[in-house]
Write a protein that holds these residues in place. Structure first.
Motif, short mmCIF file in Angstrom:
data_model
loop_
_atom_site.label_atom_id
_atom_site.label_comp_id
_atom_site.label_asym_id
_atom_site.label_seq_id
_atom_site.Cartn_x
_atom_site.Cartn_y
_atom_site.Cartn_z
N HIS A 176 27.94 7.25 52.90
CA HIS A 176 28.47 7.83 51.67
C HIS A 176 29.66 6.98 51.22
O HIS A 176 30.10 6.07 51.95
CB HIS A 176 28.87 9.30 51.85
CG HIS A 176 29.74 9.59 53.05
ND1 HIS A 176 30.19 10.85 53.36
CD2 HIS A 176 30.27 8.77 54.01
CE1 HIS A 176 30.93 10.81 54.45
NE2 HIS A 176 31.00 9.56 54.86
N GLN A 181 37.71 6.86 50.30
CA GLN A 181 38.85 7.79 50.18
C GLN A 181 39.95 7.39 51.16
O GLN A 181 41.12 7.32 50.80
CB GLN A 181 38.43 9.23 50.53
CG GLN A 181 37.63 9.95 49.48
CD GLN A 181 37.55 11.45 49.81
OE1 GLN A 181 38.49 12.04 50.35
NE2 GLN A 181 36.42 12.05 49.49
N ARG A 202 20.91 5.56 54.04
CA ARG A 202 20.53 6.58 55.01
C ARG A 202 19.12 6.33 55.49
O ARG A 202 18.28 5.81 54.73
CB ARG A 202 20.61 7.97 54.38
CG ARG A 202 22.05 8.38 54.16
CD ARG A 202 22.19 9.79 53.69
NE ARG A 202 23.54 9.94 53.12
CZ ARG A 202 23.95 10.97 52.43
NH1 ARG A 202 23.13 11.98 52.21
NH2 ARG A 202 25.18 11.01 51.96
N GLU A 218 32.27 8.50 44.11
CA GLU A 218 33.25 9.34 44.77
C GLU A 218 34.43 9.49 43.82
O GLU A 218 34.71 8.59 43.03
CB GLU A 218 33.70 8.60 46.03
CG GLU A 218 34.50 9.41 47.00
CD GLU A 218 33.58 10.22 47.92
OE1 GLU A 218 32.37 9.96 47.95
OE2 GLU A 218 34.11 11.11 48.60
N THR A 258 36.45 18.43 53.39
CA THR A 258 37.09 19.27 52.37
C THR A 258 37.15 20.72 52.84
O THR A 258 36.30 21.19 53.58
CB THR A 258 36.31 19.21 51.03
OG1 THR A 258 34.91 19.37 51.31
CG2 THR A 258 36.55 17.92 50.29
N SER A 290 32.11 18.85 46.22
CA SER A 290 33.53 18.66 45.98
C SER A 290 34.35 19.57 46.91
O SER A 290 33.78 20.36 47.66
CB SER A 290 33.87 18.99 44.53
OG SER A 290 33.64 20.38 44.29
N GLY A 291 35.65 19.46 46.81
CA GLY A 291 36.49 20.35 47.60
C GLY A 291 37.92 19.84 47.67
O GLY A 291 38.23 18.75 47.18
N1 DAH Z 1 30.09 12.48 50.92
C1 DAH Z 1 29.25 13.59 50.54
C2 DAH Z 1 27.80 13.22 50.71
O1 DAH Z 1 27.48 12.08 50.77
C3 DAH Z 1 29.51 13.95 49.10
C4 DAH Z 1 30.84 14.57 48.90
C5 DAH Z 1 30.99 15.95 48.96
C6 DAH Z 1 31.94 13.79 48.64
C7 DAH Z 1 32.22 16.53 48.76
C8 DAH Z 1 33.19 14.37 48.45
C9 DAH Z 1 33.31 15.74 48.50
O2 DAH Z 1 34.28 13.65 48.18
O3 DAH Z 1 34.52 16.30 48.30
O4 DAH Z 1 26.98 14.08 50.76
#
Ligand code: DAH
Length: 346
Positions: A176, A181, A202, A218, A258, A290-291
């Motif tokens: 991801h 971040q 993946r 992101e 998150t 998100s979160g």
């Molecule tokens: N990294 C997660 C994924 O690949 C997606 C994701 C969800 C990114 C919530 C975030 C987040 O920054 O806050 O499924």
């Protein structure tokens, strides 16, 4: 040749100019031109050259006039010979035997941006308008950036070799864009507002809704006093800008990095919320996770979690492109099928 009067000399010499002009119009090859050159300017028996020998037979003013006339005509002929050669070289290239000039020309081929690229650019632009900048990171990441620093417990199933492509013992193809971040937080200090487009990998089968490589975007906003209200307001603004007036909803969810976490849905574009196969009858399409950034994540990246808070999101532009263009199968985005790409070209 008998001795000539100046008048006769001028007459004959002058005529060569027009004569050569006419002859050159019939020349088809460089050899034709060369033959004409030799015929008129050849050292031994050139028609014009022969008249040069007459010049000394004149005296005084007449000799001067004859010389001038001779030189002018010679120059004229040389010029026309050179011009004809240039013209012929252009024409000969076009008329080589195996080029069929009557064949219809090929239709113009215009390239266009891939639908996923178009979607990524639009998303990035909407966030740019409200003060976000673009960040990027490497596609080969250590386990620490991809998992550990993002608060994945050591035995999390995502770290399984069945889900993640390992390049070496501790190095993965990022699953991801979230590891960026951590890199953005490390590059800090807050305030931080970034969007991060990039490809992720993946070990998924390549089917109608999965691809082993796909794009993500992101987002991360970290500052003093940032709350869930900022998350909701910003992501709702985004959905409205991107999809036009639309209903959105947030559903509780779970991600290690998150707390609390939420998924955002927008009203299904295809059935306008009444339920169809594309939204599995729910009337909603999930577009992002998100979160609020988990304090452990801030701490892992060296950002004081007592002082700062933040929110993050991650979304898949390919899924969004499918929605927007009403494409039922994600594989067409990667087929390089020009007829399809041409249909959705911007
Ligand atoms: N990294 C997660 C994924 O690949 C997606 C994701 C969800 C990114 C919530 C975030 C987040 O920054 O806050 O499924």
């Amino acid at each position: 040749m008998n001795e000539l009067t100046l008048q006769a000399f001028e007459h004959f010499v002058g005529r060569f100019g027009t004569e050569v002009d006419t002859r050159l119009r019939e020349a088809r090859t460089a050899e034709d031109v060369e033959a004409i050159r030799v015929e008129y300017l050849g050292r031994a028996n050139g028609k014009l050259t022969d008249y040069q020998k007459q010049i000394p037979t004149f005296s005084g003013e007449e000799r001067k006039l004859a010389g001038q006339q001779f030189n002018a005509v010679k120059k004229l002929i040389e010029g026309r010979l050179a011009e004809t050669l240039t013209e012929l070289s252009r024409v000969t290239r076009l008329s080589v035997p195996d080029v069929d000039l009557t064949m219809p020309s090929r239709s113009q081929f215009r390239g266009a941006e891939h639908p996923v690229t178009v979607v990524i650019e639009e998303i990035v632009e909407i966030f740019r308008e409200i003060g976000f900048t673009v960040a990027t990171g490497p596609e080969a990441e250590t386990e620490w950036y991809n998992f550990t620093a993002l608060n994945f417990p050591p035995d999390h199933p995502a770290m399984d070799m069945h889900d993640t492509m390992y390049l070496a013992e501790d190095v993965v193809l990022r699953t991801h864009t979230s590891p960026v971040q951590i890199r953005s937080l490390q590059a800090g200090p807050p305030p931080i507002r970034v969007v991060i487009p990039g490809n992720v990998y993946r070990l998924d089968p390549f089917d109608a809704s999965h691809a082993p490589m796909f794009a993500q975007i992101e987002g991360l906003a970290v500052d003093e006093g940032i709350s869930f209200v900022d998350l909701k307001a910003t992501l709702t603004h985004f959905a409205t800008r991107f999809f036009g007036a639309t209903r959105t909803r947030f559903r509780p969810s779970y991600f290690p990095f998150t707390e609390p976490s939420a998924e955002m849905d927008v009203e299904c574009r295809l059935c306008k919320g009444s339920g169809c196969p594309a939204c599995k009858g729910t009337g909603w399409m999930e577009i992002l996770g998100s979160g609020m950034v988990h304090p452990n994540v801030l701490d892992a990246a060296g950002v004081d979690s007592e002082k700062y808070t933040g929110w993050a999101f991650g979304m898949g532009p390919a899924r969004i492109a499918l929605q927007r263009y009403g494409i039922p199968d994600i594989r067409v985005l990667y087929d390089s099928e020009m007829r399809f790409l041409g249909q959705v070209a911007r």
